[in-house]
Structures are given as structure tokens and as C-alpha cells.
Design a protein around this motif. Structure first.
Motif, PDB file in Angstrom:
ATOM      1  N   GLU A  22       1.425   1.901  -8.755  1.00  0.00           N
ATOM      2  CA  GLU A  22       0.476   1.103  -9.526  1.00  0.00           C
ATOM      3  C   GLU A  22       0.480  -0.369  -9.154  1.00  0.00           C
ATOM      4  O   GLU A  22      -0.446  -1.097  -9.496  1.00  0.00           O
ATOM      5  N   THR A  23       1.520  -0.821  -8.463  1.00  0.00           N
ATOM      6  CA  THR A  23       1.590  -2.215  -8.028  1.00  0.00           C
ATOM      7  C   THR A  23       2.049  -2.271  -6.579  1.00  0.00           C
ATOM      8  O   THR A  23       2.597  -1.290  -6.042  1.00  0.00           O
ATOM      9  N   VAL A  24       1.846  -3.428  -5.954  1.00  0.00           N
ATOM     10  CA  VAL A  24       2.348  -3.636  -4.595  1.00  0.00           C
ATOM     11  C   VAL A  24       3.863  -3.512  -4.579  1.00  0.00           C
ATOM     12  O   VAL A  24       4.445  -2.831  -3.723  1.00  0.00           O
ATOM     13  N   ALA A  33      -4.189  -5.048   0.942  1.00  0.00           N
ATOM     14  CA  ALA A  33      -3.174  -4.506   1.844  1.00  0.00           C
ATOM     15  C   ALA A  33      -1.794  -4.783   1.293  1.00  0.00           C
ATOM     16  O   ALA A  33      -1.591  -5.717   0.510  1.00  0.00           O
ATOM     17  N   LEU A  34      -0.840  -3.971   1.732  1.00  0.00           N
ATOM     18  CA  LEU A  34       0.555  -4.301   1.503  1.00  0.00           C
ATOM     19  C   LEU A  34       0.942  -5.460   2.414  1.00  0.00           C
ATOM     20  O   LEU A  34       0.401  -5.594   3.517  1.00  0.00           O
ATOM     21  N   PRO A  35       1.852  -6.330   1.991  1.00  0.00           N
ATOM     22  CA  PRO A  35       2.307  -7.419   2.864  1.00  0.00           C
ATOM     23  C   PRO A  35       3.036  -6.847   4.077  1.00  0.00           C
ATOM     24  O   PRO A  35       4.056  -6.167   3.944  1.00  0.00           O
ATOM     25  N   LEU A  36       2.499  -7.125   5.265  1.00  0.00           N
ATOM     26  CA  LEU A  36       3.042  -6.501   6.475  1.00  0.00           C
ATOM     27  C   LEU A  36       4.473  -6.925   6.756  1.00  0.00           C
ATOM     28  O   LEU A  36       5.272  -6.137   7.272  1.00  0.00           O
ATOM     29  N   ASP A  37       4.816  -8.160   6.437  1.00  0.00           N
ATOM     30  CA  ASP A  37       6.193  -8.607   6.667  1.00  0.00           C
ATOM     31  C   ASP A  37       7.176  -7.720   5.917  1.00  0.00           C
ATOM     32  O   ASP A  37       8.235  -7.354   6.452  1.00  0.00           O
ATOM     33  N   TRP A  87      -4.336  -2.555  -6.475  1.00  0.00           N
ATOM     34  CA  TRP A  87      -3.156  -3.134  -7.118  1.00  0.00           C
ATOM     35  C   TRP A  87      -3.513  -4.439  -7.816  1.00  0.00           C
ATOM     36  O   TRP A  87      -4.199  -5.290  -7.231  1.00  0.00           O
ATOM     37  N   PRO A  88      -3.013  -4.664  -9.015  1.00  0.00           N
ATOM     38  CA  PRO A  88      -3.297  -5.942  -9.686  1.00  0.00           C
ATOM     39  C   PRO A  88      -2.540  -7.112  -9.079  1.00  0.00           C
ATOM     40  O   PRO A  88      -2.917  -8.266  -9.289  1.00  0.00           O
ATOM     41  N   ASP A  89      -1.463  -6.830  -8.315  1.00  0.00           N
ATOM     42  CA  ASP A  89      -0.645  -7.913  -7.759  1.00  0.00           C
ATOM     43  C   ASP A  89      -0.881  -8.121  -6.265  1.00  0.00           C
ATOM     44  O   ASP A  89      -0.100  -8.816  -5.606  1.00  0.00           O
TER      45      ASP A  89
END
Length: 471
Positions: free
Chosen positions: A165-167, A198-202, A346-348
Motif C-alpha cells: 500500500e505504500t512505497v 516509481a519506486l526509488p531506484l537507489d 502509493w500515497p508516499d
């Protein structure tokens, strides 16, 4: 259906009364194209479907026209033009690699598109120590191009991980799964083709590399919108398409670490990929030739390289700033319309690219898209966007509507969409619509086809023009 009222007319012509002050960032081919409307007038086409296929940059079209007279065979031709084309093709490869920040020992393969690139990569993932297929981990929110190549079903080599539900929770879930077994590869989108998120690639790279897995990024919706660097991110492979990067001439790319590409099964079997062939054995080339059998798409590579150069030459932050203005304007406008809901994964999540998907409560997405096209000259996409599991997760299993922007988008197009949706919900469409062969069409449509050779066969039935796919 309600007839067009004076109030309705005022709503849908707001863009003509107060033209937008936000211009395009770069010139694209077809920006002034006029399309017919059902009321007998014409309107400049408002292209809000960049996420599907972006128009060509004018600079790209000019570059292709410059190179066309020089076109000849490559790599094995002794003729002068063959030598020129070989040099152009290999220079384009270097430009494409540089555009995505390739490391010194990375290799760039010229492909057809992102789907082709990811299928190539799926064919070279090394087997596990016990001889079983190398395991690949993907999320269920991926575009089909980053789901289907890895092998789904009972005997799949891929594990499909449900997004959380969140990143933050999704990253935790990713880390937990990577701890359960050895994975060869984690494949993720650099930006969703549905929501731009997107998810943070780092973080993905850190988690995957700590578990001994490589990372491949489906960057079809990332590199046309944001700078990206393999060296800077430590991503192992990146795949993207020319037709989404303002170079719709049939080329894409897979760029990344050489070892798998040098030893993996050739993507196509044929001339150019081999060093020597006998009836009892074949000696294959190393990459990139190993995966580029047949006559390569020289013009497509040149076009993609030109687009890469033009985008790379933009001032730092200019592209993101341009899209942020448009996206904010669109999301804020949609939020002000009762019954319209922008969907988010995702809200974040932060810094989404210029792709916005929304639903109109109680209204079929296909009907809304047909109305926008027929009555306002607006091009959007409706359906499930080749991301069926994600649409189901987002609560829109029957589909939604997507508006996407790019370097050639002006604020007027966004304003026109918001005004047209407001008019649709306030007064309804002017024309009558029906479903024909799965597509919403105008009943007794009198709009003329554009005068383009090859469209004559469509004159008999407008239904053919809407295409056979449900996505």
C-alpha cells in the motif's frame, strides 16, 4: 442525450477565450495538425497520448531526411555509402549508450522497442547453480512488457510480487522476498505507464545488490521524461523505446553489463550474429553483434540517437519543470471536477512523470475517450494500458482514462481536457455513441477522413479505425 447549450459551449471553448501561457518545450512534428469534429468544424489536435507513442521531434525528422540519401548496407559493405552508414550506425550506438550513462564496459544493443529489449534480456539470464532457470523477481504493477517475458504460469521462472500500500512497505516486501531464495534479477519500471510513479531506484538497487541480484529497469516511461544514468544509479540494465522518446522510427535499446550479453543465447539466429557457420556447428559473435542478426535498422538508430542528443542538451531541470507544471495543472483541474478521480499507486510516492490516469464515476472510459476525440479534438488513451494486474489492484479492472504529456505539450491541451470533461458531466455529449466491435463510435459519423493515401479502405466503416485490442 442532452443537446449542446450556450453554457456548454462556453465551457468547451475556454481555451480559445484565454489561451494558455505555458508553451511546448521542444518542437514536434504535427503540432499544428487539424482534426475534424462532429459539429463540422476542425480543431488543432490536442495530443495527450504521449505515453503510448510520442510524436517525432522536428530535429529527429530533419536528421532522418538528412541521412536518407546516404542509406546503404552496413558492416559488410565495401561501398562508400556502406562505410558511411556503418559509421553512422555505430556512432548512434555510442550516443544512445552515453544518453543513459553507460559505464565503460557496458554494451548497447539496438532493438525494436522496450518489449524486444526485455525479451532479449529474459533469454540470457543465467541458469541457477542447479541448472534450473535463473529466478527473476518482478512486481505485479508492471507493464506487460516487463511481466510476460520472464515466464509466468505454473513453470514460471519469475516470482510476481504484489505491490504493497505504500512505497516503504513495497520496498520492505521486496527485501523480504529477496531473502527467501537466490534471485538472478529484479526487473522494475523506472516510471509507471499508468500513473507515472516509481519506486526509488537507489533503494531498489541497494536492496537487490545486497541480495546478489542484478537490476533491470523498464525505462520506456522514464528516459523521455527524466535524466537517467546507469553509472550513477548502479542499475545493471536499462531498456527503452524510440517511439516513446520522440523517435518513432522502429528502434529501441537495451544497454547494460556485457558478461550476460556476451555469453547468452543470441536473440535472433541469422547473418551478422555469427563469426563462422558450418553444417555441424556455429560460432557466434560477442555482443552487440550477437543479438543484432539481420540488416539493422540504421535509420531508427540514427533517429533515436538524435532524440537522445536533443533531450540531453536541454538545460538541467528544464524537462522535469515543464512536465511538473503540466501535470500539476492537470491533476488540480481533474480534482476540481465532481465524479473524476485521479488514481495513484502509493500515497508516499514522489516526483511522478507526466502520466495521469483517472476514472469518471458511472461512465465507460471508452465512451469518454470517444467523446473527447469526436467533440474536442483531444487524444487520450482508455482501457487497461497493458497493465491488467495493476488496473485490478487500483480498483479499475474495466479500465480507466489516461492523459500523458511531453516536450511538445502546451498548457492549452491540458486546459481543454479539463474543460471538456466538465462539459461532459454538466451537459452530456452532443453526438450519439454506440459500441461497434468493442469500440465506442459516433453514430452516423460524418467526419471526413484526412486526405492520406492508404485510408481509402477505412471510409466504408469507421469501426475498423478503433482497432481490435481491448487495452
Amino acid at each position: 442525450m442532452k443537446s449542446l447549450t450556450t453554457e456548454h459551449q462556453d465551457l468547451v471553448r475556454v481555451d480559445e477565450v484565454a489561451a494558455s501561457g505555458h508553451p511546448p518545450l521542444l518542437a514536434v512534428v504535427g503540432a499544428a495538425t487539424q482534426v475534424p469534429l462532429v459539429d463540422g468544424t476542425t480543431r488543432t489536435y490536442a495530443n495527450l497520448d504521449y505515453a503510448a507513442s510520442a510524436p517525432a521531434l522536428e530535429a529527429v525528422a530533419a536528421r532522418v531526411n538528412e541521412v536518407l540519401p546516404l542509406y546503404a548496407s552496413v558492416h559488410r559493405g565495401a561501398g562508400y555509402l556502406s562505410q558511411v552508414c556503418t559509421a553512422l550506425y555505430e556512432a548512434s550506438r555510442q550516443t544512445i549508450a552515453r544518453f543513459v550513462g553507460a559505464r565503460e564496459d557496458d554494451v548497447a544493443i539496438i532493438t525494436r522497442n522496450t518489449t524486444d529489449s526485455l525479451n532479449l534480456l529474459a533469454g540470457i539470464v543465467p541458469a541457477a547453480a542447479d541448472g534450473s532457470p535463473g529466478q527473476v523477481l518482478v512486481l505485479d504493477g508492471e507493464h506487460h512488457a516487463n511481466l510476460l517475458p520472464w515466464g509466468l504460469g505454473a513453470d514460471r521462472a519469475a516470482t510476481v510480487l504484489p505491490i504493497a500500500e505504500t512505497v516503504a512497505a513495497t520496498l520492505d516486501r521486496l527485501a523480504d522476498e529477496l531473502g527467501t531464495r537466490p534471485y538472478a534479477l529484479v526487473a522494475v519500471s523506472g516510471a509507471s505507464n499508468v500513473t507515472g510513479e516509481a519506486l526509488p531506484l537507489d533503494d531498489v538497487v541497494r536492496i537487490a545488490h545486497a541480495a546478489g541480484a542484478r537490476v533491470a529497469v523498464d525505462a520506456a516511461q522514464l528516459v523521455p521524461h527524466r535524466p537517467f544514468s546507469l553509472a550513477g544509479s548502479d542499475v545493471d540494465y536499462v531498456a527503452f523505446s524510440g517511439h516513446k522518446t520522440y523517435a518513432p522510427f522502429g528502434a529501441g535499446a537495451l544497454v547494460g553489463r556485457r558478461d550476460w550479453l556476451d555469453t547468452g543465447a543470441p536473440h535472433l539466429a541469422g547473418g551478422g550474429a555469427v563469426r563462422d557457420v558450418r553444417v555441424d556447428r556455429t560460432l557466434w559473435q560477442l555482443a552487440p553483434a550477437r543479438h543484432e542478426a539481420g540488416s539493422p535498422n540504421v535509420l531508427g538508430a540514427v533517429a533515436l540517437a538524435e532524440a537522445c542528443d536533443v533531450l540531453a542538451a536541454l538545460p538541467d531541470g528544464a524537462l522535469a519543470a515543464h512536465e511538473d507544471v503540466l501535470r500539476t495543472r492537470l491533476v488540480d483541474g481533474l480534482a476540481g471536477i465532481d465524479g473524476v478521480e485521479v488514481v495513484r499507486i502509493w500515497p508516499d510516492s514522489v516526483d511522478p512523470v507526466g502520466v495521469v490516469t483517472f476514472t469518471v464515476a458511472g461512465h465507460d472510459p471508452g465512451l469518454v475517450a470517444a467523446y473527447l476525440a469526436a467533440e474536442h479534438g483531444i487524444g487520450v488513451r482508455d482501457g487497461r494500458f497493458c497493465a491488467h494486474p495493476l488496473l485490478a489492484h487500483l480498483g479499475a479492472p474495466a479500465g480507466a482514462i489516461r492523459a500523458s504529456v511531453g516536450v511538445g505539450t502546451a498548457g492549452e491541451a491540458v486546459d481543454r481536457l479539463v474543460a471538456a470533461l466538465t462539459a461532459y458531466l454538466h451537459a452530456g455529449p452532443r453526438a450519439r455513441y454506440e459500441v461497434v466491435d468493442g469500440c465506442w463510435t459516433v453514430v452516423d459519423d460524418t467526419r471526413p477522413l484526412l486526405v492520406v493515401h492508404g485510408l481509402e479502405a477505412l471510409a466504408a466503416t469507421a469501426a475498423q479505425a478503433c482497432g481490435p485490442t481491448p487495452d
